[in-house]
Design a protein around this motif. Structure first.
Motif, mmCIF file in Angstrom:
data_model
loop_
_atom_site.group_PDB
_atom_site.id
_atom_site.type_symbol
_atom_site.label_atom_id
_atom_site.label_comp_id
_atom_site.label_asym_id
_atom_site.label_seq_id
_atom_site.Cartn_x
_atom_site.Cartn_y
_atom_site.Cartn_z
ATOM 1 N N PHE A 232 42.799 11.365 -23.263
ATOM 2 C CA PHE A 232 42.822 12.866 -22.286
ATOM 3 C C PHE A 232 41.472 12.878 -21.608
ATOM 4 N N GLU A 233 42.244 12.911 -19.909
ATOM 5 C CA GLU A 233 40.526 13.567 -19.370
ATOM 6 C C GLU A 233 40.604 14.449 -19.044
ATOM 7 N N GLN A 234 39.763 15.680 -19.478
ATOM 8 C CA GLN A 234 39.405 16.529 -19.675
ATOM 9 C C GLN A 234 39.653 16.764 -17.754
ATOM 10 N N TYR A 235 40.002 17.630 -16.915
ATOM 11 C CA TYR A 235 39.705 17.070 -15.537
ATOM 12 C C TYR A 235 39.644 18.809 -15.330
ATOM 13 N N GLU A 236 39.968 20.245 -16.042
ATOM 14 C CA GLU A 236 39.823 21.264 -15.510
ATOM 15 C C GLU A 236 39.311 21.586 -17.458
ATOM 16 N N VAL A 237 38.804 23.438 -17.538
ATOM 17 C CA VAL A 237 38.307 24.026 -18.653
ATOM 18 C C VAL A 237 39.681 23.669 -19.743
ATOM 19 N N SER A 238 40.705 23.938 -19.177
ATOM 20 C CA SER A 238 41.844 24.422 -20.547
ATOM 21 C C SER A 238 43.179 23.095 -19.695
ATOM 22 N N ASN A 239 42.315 21.777 -18.998
ATOM 23 C CA ASN A 239 43.894 21.168 -18.876
ATOM 24 C C ASN A 239 42.884 19.443 -19.161
ATOM 25 N N PHE A 240 44.198 18.736 -19.240
ATOM 26 C CA PHE A 240 43.590 16.949 -20.196
ATOM 27 C C PHE A 240 44.747 16.772 -19.525
ATOM 28 N N ALA A 241 44.880 15.350 -18.896
ATOM 29 C CA ALA A 241 45.981 14.362 -18.830
ATOM 30 C C ALA A 241 45.349 12.995 -18.961
ATOM 31 N N ARG A 242 46.299 12.354 -18.733
ATOM 32 C CA ARG A 242 46.197 10.831 -18.790
ATOM 33 C C ARG A 242 45.540 10.078 -17.339
ATOM 34 N N SER A 243 45.329 9.284 -17.474
ATOM 35 C CA SER A 243 44.885 8.432 -16.023
ATOM 36 C C SER A 243 46.277 9.167 -15.668
ATOM 37 N N GLY A 244 45.707 9.502 -13.874
ATOM 38 C CA GLY A 244 46.611 9.548 -12.629
ATOM 39 C C GLY A 244 48.071 10.505 -13.282
ATOM 40 N N ARG A 245 47.794 11.780 -14.007
ATOM 41 C CA ARG A 245 48.893 12.776 -14.192
ATOM 42 C C ARG A 245 48.197 14.464 -13.972
ATOM 43 N N ARG A 246 47.182 14.625 -13.107
ATOM 44 C CA ARG A 246 46.930 15.606 -13.746
ATOM 45 C C ARG A 246 47.493 16.797 -12.506
ATOM 46 N N SER A 247 48.018 17.669 -12.831
ATOM 47 C CA SER A 247 48.329 18.517 -12.579
ATOM 48 C C SER A 247 48.201 19.006 -10.424
ATOM 49 N N ARG A 248 48.313 18.495 -9.889
ATOM 50 C CA ARG A 248 48.259 18.535 -8.434
ATOM 51 C C ARG A 248 48.594 19.894 -7.843
ATOM 52 N N HIS A 249 49.282 20.249 -8.338
ATOM 53 C CA HIS A 249 49.447 22.410 -8.238
ATOM 54 C C HIS A 249 48.520 22.714 -8.034
ATOM 55 N N ASN A 250 47.970 22.789 -9.989
ATOM 56 C CA ASN A 250 47.433 23.536 -10.228
ATOM 57 C C ASN A 250 45.619 23.278 -9.881
ATOM 58 N N TRP A 251 45.899 21.676 -9.324
ATOM 59 C CA TRP A 251 43.966 21.001 -8.661
ATOM 60 C C TRP A 251 43.868 21.390 -7.594
ATOM 61 N N SER A 252 45.204 21.768 -6.535
ATOM 62 C CA SER A 252 44.879 22.697 -5.655
ATOM 63 C C SER A 252 44.336 24.399 -5.314
ATOM 64 N N TYR A 253 45.189 24.757 -6.919
ATOM 65 C CA TYR A 253 44.329 25.942 -6.163
ATOM 66 C C TYR A 253 42.469 25.996 -6.564
ATOM 67 N N TRP A 254 42.276 25.114 -7.576
ATOM 68 C CA TRP A 254 41.325 24.446 -8.012
ATOM 69 C C TRP A 254 40.125 24.457 -6.754
ATOM 70 N N THR A 255 40.550 23.775 -5.549
ATOM 71 C CA THR A 255 39.818 23.413 -4.981
ATOM 72 C C THR A 255 40.669 23.752 -3.409
ATOM 73 N N GLY A 256 40.997 24.858 -3.201
ATOM 74 C CA GLY A 256 40.342 25.696 -1.988
ATOM 75 C C GLY A 256 42.015 25.310 -1.322
ATOM 76 N N VAL A 257 42.957 24.325 -1.828
ATOM 77 C CA VAL A 257 43.910 24.286 -0.978
ATOM 78 C C VAL A 257 44.398 25.505 -0.474
ATOM 79 N N GLU A 258 44.940 25.530 0.572
ATOM 80 C CA GLU A 258 46.063 26.625 0.961
ATOM 81 C C GLU A 258 47.698 26.159 0.347
ATOM 82 N N TYR A 259 48.227 27.755 -0.453
ATOM 83 C CA TYR A 259 49.260 27.965 -0.973
ATOM 84 C C TYR A 259 50.182 28.884 -0.473
ATOM 85 N N LEU A 260 51.438 29.086 -0.438
ATOM 86 C CA LEU A 260 52.178 29.796 -0.257
ATOM 87 C C LEU A 260 53.241 30.138 -1.731
#
Length: 393
Positions: A232-260
């Motif tokens: 697994f790739e550690q892409y966030e302190v508490s999150n680990f994913a297989r290649s290409g399987r990051r949570s795109r939604h949560n990644w948007s929070y961590w990178t400052g993308v606007e959300y509703l």
């Protein structure tokens, strides 16, 4: 630009003793009125329809699978009609292993959900009992198998460590069992005791003693190394994913993308402003029925707050915190910052400040330390701890 939508479903079979989210037990009669209110809130946002379909939709809770899949399907149709959902939209739904079966998973898949987040928390029945969960380890394994049979090719498993009274062997066994199921994603969170929860009450009266910092850090470091070792790739302190399987939604929070965010207590971030809805379900339903906004408060994110959040969120990720202006040069000229780099906690690149191998368990403290350096503020306890070989978690 709006990219993601969060939908909060507050209903639960029971309230876990560690849960501080807006959750409700025994209010099943409000399922349909609440879903009607959600659609009304959605319609209030028709004017912000993005130019392209939403990138992500995340249905969280609470326990979304407490709601009939047909109601969730109606909700997703409304989301598509108001904001737009495309073939590439990641649509995640959280599921409690004790409230779903293969037929429910199949209905969710047919409704358009593409990603499943299973709130397993542990594969040890003793730990599950301490956490107040309604499912067993066997239930969790059956739920995972049911999700696969229903066609879910992107499944995440949530786990909680640092649970008082749960030994190292039980925790490590849970991680190993999760790995053996071959999910695409694993989230491993330390138990946090928050005000307003049953665990907080127990801690106050001495019935619950949290793990010490050293033991918590040891469990975390073992976990991250075990999951990385398993591929697994550690892409966030508490999150680990297989290649290409990051949570795109949560990644948007961590990178400052606007959300509703819509629903009870849901938060949003649009146009440099953060705002949030009421936590009272009757108020939420009544306001929307009367054509009123459910928003209970808001704040404008000023320059200092934006910088602090950029470092706090960014340093939790493998990408790191984006450097702006002269920040890189200012950090490079700081003796204190040089000590943090030499200790292996941070690494300064041309565009990003990233965690060093030794910094993952200290990410939040390091973010405070870095922003204090940039702002000329007093150093944190992390600085004091360096005098004791930085033995902090």
């Amino acid at each position: 630009m709006l990219r993601g939508l969060y939908v909060h479903i507050p209903f639960c079979p029971q309230i876990c003793p560690y849960c501080a989210f807006a959750s409700l037990r025994g209010r099943d009669h409000l399922h349909r009125p609440y879903m009607v209110a959600l659609r009304r809130e959605l319609e209030r946002w028709a004017t912000v329809r993005p130019s392209a379909p939403l990138d992500t939709v995340f249905i969280g809770g609470g326990t979304p699978t407490q709601i009939a899949p047909a109601l969730l399907a109606e909700l997703l149709e409304a989301v598509d009609g108001v904001l737009g959902v495309g073939e590439g939209t990641e649509i995640t739904v959280e599921a409690n292993p004790g409230t779903v079966d293969q037929s429910a998973f199949a209905a969710l898949r047919a409704a358009g959900c593409t990603r499943l987040s299973l709130g397993v928390q542990s594969f040890d029945d003793g730990a599950l009992k301490r956490l107040g969960r309604v499912h067993s380890a066997a239930d969790a394994e059956r739920a995972f198998a049911g999700a696969r049979q229903a066609g879910f090719e992107n499944v995440s498993i949530d786990l909680i460590f640092s649970v008082p009274g749960v030994g190292q062997d039980a925790w490590r066994g849970s991680v190993d069992r999760a790995i053996s199921l071959e999910p695409e994603h694993v989230s491993a969170y330390a138990l946090t005791i928050e005000e307003g929860t049953t665990f907080a009450d127990r801690q106050r009266d001495g019935r619950l003693k949290p793990l010490g910092e050293d033991e918590d850090a040891a469990q975390y470091e073992w976990t991250r190394h075990r999951l990385i070792e398993a591929g697994f790739e550690q892409y966030e302190v508490s999150n680990f994913a297989r290649s290409g399987r990051r949570s795109r939604h949560n990644w948007s929070y961590w990178t400052g993308v606007e959300y509703l965010g819509i629903g009870l207590s849901a938060h949003s971030y649009l146009g440099g402003e953060r705002f949030w809805n009421t936590r009272e379900i009757e108020t939420y339903i009544d306001r929307l029925e009367a054509g009123q906004s459910p928003i209970d408060g808001s704040e404008r994110v000023d320059e200092q707050t934006a910088r602090r959040e950029r470092y706090w969120l960014g340093l939790r990720t493998s990408q790191g915190a984006a450097l702006q202006g002269e920040e890189g040069a200012r950090l490079a000229s700081s003796t204190r910052f040089g000590q943090l780099v030499d200790a292996g906690y941070l690494s300064l690149g041309r565009e990003y400040l990233t965690l060093g191998e030794g910094g993952w368990s200290l990410a939040d403290l390091l973010a405070v330390e870095v922003t204090n350096i940039l702002e000329g503020a007093p150093l944190t306890r992390l600085a004091t701890s360096q005098e004791n070989e930085m033995n902090v978690c």
